[in-house]
Design an enzyme around this catalytic site. Sequence first.
Site, short mmCIF file in Angstrom:
data_model
loop_
_atom_site.label_atom_id
_atom_site.label_comp_id
_atom_site.label_asym_id
_atom_site.label_seq_id
_atom_site.Cartn_x
_atom_site.Cartn_y
_atom_site.Cartn_z
N LYS A 52 0.84 -1.20 0.00
CA LYS A 52 0.00 0.00 0.00
C LYS A 52 0.88 1.26 0.00
CE LYS A 52 -3.78 -2.50 2.16
NZ LYS A 52 -4.42 -2.97 3.40
N GLN A 96 -4.66 -1.79 9.74
CA GLN A 96 -4.55 -3.12 9.12
C GLN A 96 -5.12 -4.19 10.06
OE1 GLN A 96 -3.30 -3.74 5.90
NE2 GLN A 96 -4.10 -5.78 6.29
N ASP A 119 -11.22 2.22 4.18
CA ASP A 119 -11.51 0.78 4.02
C ASP A 119 -13.00 0.54 3.80
OD1 ASP A 119 -9.36 -0.95 3.95
OD2 ASP A 119 -9.06 -0.92 6.13
#
Length: 290
Positions: A52, A96, A119
Amino acid sequence: MTIIDGKKVAADIRAELKVTVDKLKADGKSVPGLVAILVGEDPASKVYVGMKQKACDEVGLYSKLDRLSADTTEAELLQLINQYNNDDKINGILVQLPLPKQINEDAIIEAILPSKDVDGFHPINVGNMMIGKETLYPCTPHGVVELLKRYNIETKGQHVVVVGRSNIVGKPVANMLVQKKEGANAIVTIVHSAAKDLASLTKQADILIAAIGVPEFIKADMVKDSVVIIDVGVNRVEDSSKKSGYKLVGDVDFASVSEKSSFITPVPGGVGPMTIAMLLQNTYLAYSKS
Ligand SMILES: NC(=O)c1ccc[n+]([C@@H]2O[C@H](COP(=O)([O-])OP(=O)(O)OC[C@H]3O[C@@H](n4cnc5c(N)ncnc54)[C@H](OP(=O)(O)O)[C@@H]3O)[C@@H](O)[C@H]2O)c1
């Protein structure tokens, strides 16, 4: 049969974003900013976060990585999120997952400002998606919808069968495709492990989306001719011919199913690269609305 090249589509999306970000820079404006927070030492999470960061750098986004120790408390993580919620340079906050067991994931997801939830997991964003509003969509399902669009695959009135009902893939992709809008408007069935005769359902699919987590689970006798196959699965299976000792396969038996399909995503190189591309796109979207 056409192999859907997710790697190329993702590279196209990154290139399009780079043009936009370069223009912002040329105009003397600030650039979109993303922070990734990694708690603990999970090897797969480290790889994902690294990918990322690399993609952010390539596109020219401002990116930051916070690495916290595995014994970080929920209160400490909440405090950090609060700090980024109030940081104008940061438009997207990514924590994460999975998190160590002392931290409640729901509490963390709900602490991120919905407008910075790149997200797309915050209940407000999930709710907006459900009622068909434009919002920050979850990245993997959004990547699936984008692949269908970019390959001009008709979804309107088509029967989409989604195998899997997770909150991060199955349920949201079904939800996005059932909406009464361009690039969706499908007839959607969700199936899962309680299905009595799974193959009788998957055989009805014009478009089959597999998000199961079982290597090569979907076989040729479970699909009809000319089906469109979107394989979300990423599974490691042993392969002594590889240096690493394993290879990645999807949830679909590519060799046999590709012979019957009209379009199919490979693994790797199908849906996987799209997830990060959509994360970058969400970061830009969050920036443009800030
Ligand atoms: N490409 C990407 O970026 C990306 C992102 C996320 C996930 N993935 C991959 O996608 C796959 C699915 O991920 P996930 O997080 O959605 O997995 P998950 O949370 O484990 O959900 C799997 C779903 O498949 C269903 N299922 C499992 N075995 C089944 C069977 N024998 N028959 C019918 N249904 C069955 C489960 O049913 P129940 O609900 O009844 O248990 C569940 O709904 C994994 O391989 C994962 O690595 C890839």
